[in-house]
Scaffold this motif. Structure first.
Motif, PDB file in Angstrom:
ATOM      1  N   LYS A 170      44.043  43.610  48.134  1.00 29.00           N
ATOM      2  CA  LYS A 170      44.825  43.811  46.906  1.00 29.00           C
ATOM      3  C   LYS A 170      44.066  45.143  46.284  1.00 29.00           C
ATOM      4  CE  LYS A 170      44.172  39.551  45.456  1.00 29.00           C
ATOM      5  NZ  LYS A 170      44.373  38.366  44.590  1.00 29.00           N
ATOM      6  N   ALA A 171      42.839  45.394  46.348  1.00 27.71           N
ATOM      7  CA  ALA A 171      42.222  46.564  45.943  1.00 27.71           C
ATOM      8  C   ALA A 171      42.678  47.832  46.485  1.00 27.71           C
ATOM      9  CB  ALA A 171      40.612  46.604  45.981  1.00 27.71           C
ATOM     10  N   ALA A 172      42.978  47.675  48.024  1.00 27.77           N
ATOM     11  CA  ALA A 172      43.505  48.900  48.815  1.00 27.77           C
ATOM     12  C   ALA A 172      45.040  49.196  48.423  1.00 27.77           C
ATOM     13  CB  ALA A 172      43.703  48.519  50.162  1.00 27.77           C
ATOM     14  N   ALA A 173      46.032  47.821  47.957  1.00 27.40           N
ATOM     15  CA  ALA A 173      47.250  48.269  47.705  1.00 27.40           C
ATOM     16  C   ALA A 173      47.144  48.938  46.197  1.00 27.40           C
ATOM     17  CB  ALA A 173      47.820  46.900  47.413  1.00 27.40           C
ATOM     18  N   ALA A 174      46.251  48.562  45.445  1.00 26.17           N
ATOM     19  CA  ALA A 174      46.238  49.374  44.039  1.00 26.17           C
ATOM     20  C   ALA A 174      45.832  50.681  44.253  1.00 26.17           C
ATOM     21  CB  ALA A 174      45.227  48.575  43.157  1.00 26.17           C
ATOM     22  N   GLU A 175      44.875  51.010  45.034  1.00 29.23           N
ATOM     23  CA  GLU A 175      44.331  52.428  45.345  1.00 29.23           C
ATOM     24  C   GLU A 175      45.437  53.215  46.067  1.00 29.23           C
ATOM     25  OE1 GLU A 175      41.157  54.304  48.596  1.00 29.23           O
ATOM     26  OE2 GLU A 175      40.757  52.307  47.986  1.00 29.23           O
TER      27      GLU A 175
END
Length: 272
Positions: A170-175
Motif C-alpha cells: 500500500k505504501a508502494a502504491a501511494a508512492e
C-alpha cells in the motif's frame, strides 16, 4: 528419505549447480505478468523443461522459465508462469515449485495472477492486493500423508497473507500514484470461466475477484512457514458483468497495465 524429499533434493541440487545461491524472495508470475522477470539483473534463466521433477506450463502468456538474480536490491527466483490444476496436474505438482522455494531457503513469496473482478467497484486494469482467499477448487494440496518436518498437519490460515507486506504494498502504491484495490480472491478449478450464477454466489460469499490459481500455492506456503504477498491484476469483469469472457482479453489487459504492475512489485520489494 521420502520420495518428495528425494525429489526436492534433486531439484535444489540441480539449481544450485546452475549458480543459485542465497535467495530471499520467490516470485510466481501469472498470465501476462512474466515480463517482470526480464528486469532481473545478472539473470540466470532455466527452462522448466530442464528442472528435475518440474512440469510444463502450456498456457498462453506463461513463458515457462525460472529466472534467478537481483531485483530491487533483493535476491529473487522468479517463475515466468505456473502449473494449473485444470491442465490435469495434481495439486502436489501445482505446488511443487513452492516446496522447492522453501527447500532453497526462500523466506517469502510474491504470488500474482490475472483475475476476474467480482466487486462492482472494480474496473479492468485495476490491481488488487489479496487480503485473504476462499478455496473453492474442491481440492487441497495437503490431502494425504503429512511431512511433519515440512509443516504441521493442520496449518493455521488466519494470516496466510502477511500483514506487514500488505502495508508495504500500500505504501508502494501511494508512492507510485497507483490505485491499489484490496480484496478476497476466490479460487475455482477452471478451465471454464464461471457462470453468472456462480459469480453472484461468489459475491455473496465475500469474494472480490475470482481465478484459477494461487490458492493452492498459498496453502503450501502457509504450511511451509513462508510469508506471502499476493497481487491480482483485474483483467476483466466476471461473468454476467460484461458480455463475454476470453483469454485474449486477459493477456491484452495485463499488457496494458504491465508497467504499473512492475513498478508496484519492484517498489514493494524494495520496501520489504
Amino acid at each position: 528419505m521420502t520420495k518428495l524429499k528425494e525429489q526436492l533434493q534433486e531439484t535444489t541440487d540441480f539449481l544450485r549447480g546452475k549458480g543459485l545461491e542465497q535467495v530471499d524472495f520467490g516470485l510466481i508470475l501469472g498470465s501476462g505478468l512474466g515480463e517482470l522477470a526480464e528486469e532481473i539483473e545478472n539473470p540466470v534463466a532455466i527452462s522448466f523443461s530442464e528442472v528435475p521433477h518440474f512440469s510444463l506450463s502450456k498456457v498462453v502468456g506463461h513463458a515457462g522459465k525460472l529466472v534467478y538474480g537481483t531485483l530491487a536490491g533483493k535476491k529473487v527466483l522468479a517463475m515466468q508462469g505456473r502449473f494449473h490444476y485444470y491442465e490435469g496436474h495434481s495439486m502436489q505438482t501445482v505446488t511443487y515449485p513452492v516446496r522447492m522455494m522453501a527447500a532453497l531457503g526462500i523466506h517469502s513469496i510474491v504470488v500474482t495472477n490475472a483475475a476476474g473482478g467480482v466487486n462492482e467497484a472494480f474496473e479492468p486494469g485495476n490491481l488488487m492486493l489479496i487480503t485473504d482467499h476462499i478455496n473453492f477448487t474442491g481440492d487441497n494440496p495437503l490431502i494425504g500423508e503429512n511431512e511433519d518436518d515440512m509443516g504441521p498437519r493442520f496449518p493455521d490460515m488466519s494470516q496466510a497473507y502477511t500483514k506487514n507486506y500488505q502495508e508495504a504494498a500500500k505504501a508502494a502504491a501511494a508512492e507510485q500514484g497507483i490505485v491499489l484495490q484490496e480484496g478476497v480472491y476466490m479460487g475455482f478449478s477452471g478451465p471454464t470461466y464461471e457462470t453468472p450464477a456462480e459469480i453472484r454466489m461468489a459475491r455473496t460469499m465475500g469474494a472480490d475477484a475470482v481465478g484459477m490459481s494461487t490458492v493452492a500455492e498459498v496453502i503450501v506456503a502457509a504450511h511451509s512457514g513462508l510469508k506471502v504477498l499476493g497481487i491480482s491484476c483485474i483483467t476483466n469483469l466476471a461473468a454476467g458483468m460484461q458480455s463475454s469472457l476470453n483469454h485474449e482479453e486477459v493477456v491484452e489487459t495485463t499488457e496494458r497495465v504491465k508497467e504499473q504492475f512492475k513498478q508496484l512489485v519492484k517498489t514493494t520489494l524494495k520496501n520489504m
